[in-house]
Design a protein around this motif. Structure first.
Motif, PDB file in Angstrom:
ATOM      1  N   LEU A   1       0.858  -1.173   0.000  1.00 33.01           N
ATOM      2  CA  LEU A   1       0.000   0.000   0.000  1.00 33.01           C
ATOM      3  C   LEU A   1       0.893   1.220   0.000  1.00 33.01           C
ATOM      4  O   LEU A   1       1.628   1.459   0.964  1.00 33.01           O
ATOM      5  CB  LEU A   1      -0.927   0.009   1.220  1.00 33.01           C
ATOM      6  N   GLN A   2       0.854   1.965  -1.093  1.00 33.11           N
ATOM      7  CA  GLN A   2       1.688   3.147  -1.284  1.00 33.11           C
ATOM      8  C   GLN A   2       0.787   4.371  -1.280  1.00 33.11           C
ATOM      9  O   GLN A   2      -0.202   4.427  -2.016  1.00 33.11           O
ATOM     10  CB  GLN A   2       2.422   3.057  -2.612  1.00 33.11           C
ATOM     11  N   ARG A   3       1.097   5.351  -0.439  1.00 27.51           N
ATOM     12  CA  ARG A   3       0.204   6.492  -0.254  1.00 27.51           C
ATOM     13  C   ARG A   3       0.795   7.786  -0.796  1.00 27.51           C
ATOM     14  O   ARG A   3       1.976   8.082  -0.603  1.00 27.51           O
ATOM     15  CB  ARG A   3      -0.129   6.672   1.222  1.00 27.51           C
ATOM     16  N   SER A   4      -0.059   8.564  -1.469  1.00 28.20           N
ATOM     17  CA  SER A   4       0.281   9.917  -1.901  1.00 28.20           C
ATOM     18  C   SER A   4      -0.761  10.870  -1.333  1.00 28.20           C
ATOM     19  O   SER A   4      -1.857  10.451  -0.929  1.00 28.20           O
ATOM     20  CB  SER A   4       0.288  10.012  -3.428  1.00 28.20           C
ATOM     21  N   HIS A   5      -0.419  12.156  -1.321  1.00 33.26           N
ATOM     22  CA  HIS A   5      -1.334  13.161  -0.783  1.00 33.26           C
ATOM     23  C   HIS A   5      -1.478  14.317  -1.760  1.00 33.26           C
ATOM     24  O   HIS A   5      -0.524  14.714  -2.427  1.00 33.26           O
ATOM     25  CB  HIS A   5      -0.810  13.728   0.549  1.00 33.26           C
ATOM     26  N   VAL A   6      -2.685  14.864  -1.833  1.00 31.63           N
ATOM     27  CA  VAL A   6      -2.918  16.197  -2.398  1.00 31.63           C
ATOM     28  C   VAL A   6      -3.688  16.937  -1.318  1.00 31.63           C
ATOM     29  O   VAL A   6      -4.895  16.763  -1.154  1.00 31.63           O
ATOM     30  CB  VAL A   6      -3.714  16.149  -3.705  1.00 31.63           C
ATOM     31  N   GLY A   7      -2.973  17.738  -0.539  1.00 30.36           N
ATOM     32  CA  GLY A   7      -3.582  18.340   0.631  1.00 30.36           C
ATOM     33  C   GLY A   7      -4.025  17.255   1.591  1.00 30.36           C
ATOM     34  O   GLY A   7      -3.260  16.353   1.939  1.00 30.36           O
ATOM     35  N   SER A   8      -5.276  17.315   2.020  1.00 33.78           N
ATOM     36  CA  SER A   8      -5.796  16.311   2.945  1.00 33.78           C
ATOM     37  C   SER A   8      -6.333  15.074   2.233  1.00 33.78           C
ATOM     38  O   SER A   8      -6.730  14.102   2.881  1.00 33.78           O
ATOM     39  CB  SER A   8      -6.920  16.915   3.794  1.00 33.78           C
ATOM     40  N   ILE A   9      -6.350  15.094   0.899  1.00 33.94           N
ATOM     41  CA  ILE A   9      -6.819  13.937   0.135  1.00 33.94           C
ATOM     42  C   ILE A   9      -5.728  12.875   0.115  1.00 33.94           C
ATOM     43  O   ILE A   9      -4.569  13.161  -0.188  1.00 33.94           O
ATOM     44  CB  ILE A   9      -7.168  14.335  -1.304  1.00 33.94           C
ATOM     45  N   THR A  10      -6.081  11.644   0.449  1.00 38.48           N
ATOM     46  CA  THR A  10      -5.134  10.535   0.341  1.00 38.48           C
ATOM     47  C   THR A  10      -5.468   9.707  -0.883  1.00 38.48           C
ATOM     48  O   THR A  10      -6.641   9.451  -1.188  1.00 38.48           O
ATOM     49  CB  THR A  10      -5.169   9.639   1.593  1.00 38.48           C
ATOM     50  N   ILE A  11      -4.430   9.316  -1.606  1.00 36.02           N
ATOM     51  CA  ILE A  11      -4.568   8.494  -2.806  1.00 36.02           C
ATOM     52  C   ILE A  11      -3.671   7.283  -2.616  1.00 36.02           C
ATOM     53  O   ILE A  11      -2.448   7.408  -2.570  1.00 36.02           O
ATOM     54  CB  ILE A  11      -4.174   9.279  -4.070  1.00 36.02           C
ATOM     55  N   ASP A  12      -4.267   6.119  -2.482  1.00 33.89           N
ATOM     56  CA  ASP A  12      -3.536   4.907  -2.155  1.00 33.89           C
ATOM     57  C   ASP A  12      -3.455   3.987  -3.361  1.00 33.89           C
ATOM     58  O   ASP A  12      -4.462   3.707  -4.021  1.00 33.89           O
ATOM     59  CB  ASP A  12      -4.209   4.160  -1.005  1.00 33.89           C
TER      60      ASP A  12
END
Length: 334
Positions: A40-51
């Motif tokens: 599970l690799q996580r990225s962020h755009v502000g408070s949005i998480t994209i996994d």
């Protein structure tokens, strides 16, 4: 992109992350000792998480009703998910799903495949309601009715929006930390969700009087047939009421006519198309015509009044061709 939250061999950590992140209880279908493993690799755009999730074992999952919807893009694998006593919905490669869409129903299902690969973006229901309120100019409560898109085309729009969010998080770290960019992206995802998944957007009368069943069914009918030749007569016939009664119910509970509601839904669909489109192969006029707006000048004026910019500006800001080239599997895996 942030460090991986789960590596391929830490089954215990995988269980913990799925529980903490998605409120999911997961267990392998195979009773062997391997447990649930993957990445599970996580990225962020502000408070949005994209996994970005890769799983190599078949597993079952359960989830109680939650304030967050798991917006999921299936790159590979097969997901079956049922809400409450409904029949399972099946999602395969290329599909998108709103897991846990119906607010008051638990979810149970399975995920299977030798190389399951998903992008998951948790979306707070309050964001959907904020977008619905801004589009209507009043207080609204949004109720999603199902986890599957209303059409294949709607699913493609949603997939393009998820890919764009992923590309932004992966390829443009400076933009992904900008609060204005993050806020705009959250609203775009929510707007596309409202044109992708069946829902009811309900005004909240002061006396909390419930919406009549025929009106709720009429709204659902319009959402599902918005790209066809819908008339007030066809809607009234579909929900077994008279045109006069239908007009009175829309006026009382939605402060509009049935045809005004239809135009509003079509405007949202046009907005979603322009967000997802490639300016090199799509024109504003083509999108307007597709959604029943024959007068381009009138469409542009109403569009700008609703969304705060011209349709041309929306089309040229986020071309789909650029989104598709910005992100690929090689940029997702570490």
């Amino acid at each position: 992109m942030d460090a991986a939250l789960v590596d391929r061999h830490d089954a215990t950590k995988a269980d913990e992350v799925f529980a903490e992140t998605y409120a999911l209880r997961v267990s392998p279908l195979d009773r062997g000792p391997s447990g649930l493993s993957g990445r599970l690799q996580r990225s962020h755009v502000g408070s949005i998480t994209i996994d970005d999730i890769v799983v190599g074992v078949d597993f079952r999952f359960q989830r109680h009703p939650s304030d967050r919807i798991l917006l999921t893009r299936i790159h590979s694998g097969v997901v079956q998910a049922a809400q409450g006593d409904r029949s399972p919905e099946v999602f395969t490669e290329g599909d998108v799903a709103a897991i846990g869409a119906v607010s008051d129903r638990p979810v149970a299902g399975t995920s299977c495949g030798r190389a399951q690969h998903y992008t998951v973006v948790p979306i707070d229901r309050r964001v959907l309601e904020a977008v619905a309120c801004s589009s209507s100019g009043g207080s609204q409560r949004v109720e999603l009715l199902g986890q599957a898109p209303v059409s294949v085309e709607a699913g493609r729009r949603m997939a393009n929006a998820i890919d764009y969010a992923t590309a932004l998080a992966v390829t443009d770290p400076s933009a992904s930390t900008d609060p204005l960019v993050a806020s705009s992206l959250a609203r775009h995802l929510a707007a596309v969700m409202l044109t992708t998944f069946p829902h009811r957007a309900l005004h909240a009368p002061d006396d909390h009087e419930p919406m009549p069943a025929p009106l709720a069914k009429a709204i659902e009918y319009i959402e599902q047939h918005v790209d066809t030749d819908v008339t007030i007569t066809s809607v009234a016939k579909a929900v077994h009421t008279s045109t006069r009664s239908l007009q009175l119910m829309f006026r009382r509970y939605r402060d509009c006519t049935p045809m005004q509601h239809l135009r509003d839904v079509r405007m949202l669909r046009a907005h979603a198309d322009l967000i997802a489109a490639d300016a090199a192969s799509t024109s504003v006029a083509a999108v307007a015509t597709r959604w029943g707006f024959g007068h381009s000048g009138r469409f542009a004026g109403r569009y700008r009044e609703r969304f705060g910019e011209t349709p041309s500006a929306t089309l040229h800001r986020s071309p789909a061709a650029e989104r598709r080239t910005e992100v690929g599997l090689d940029s997702i895996f570490v």
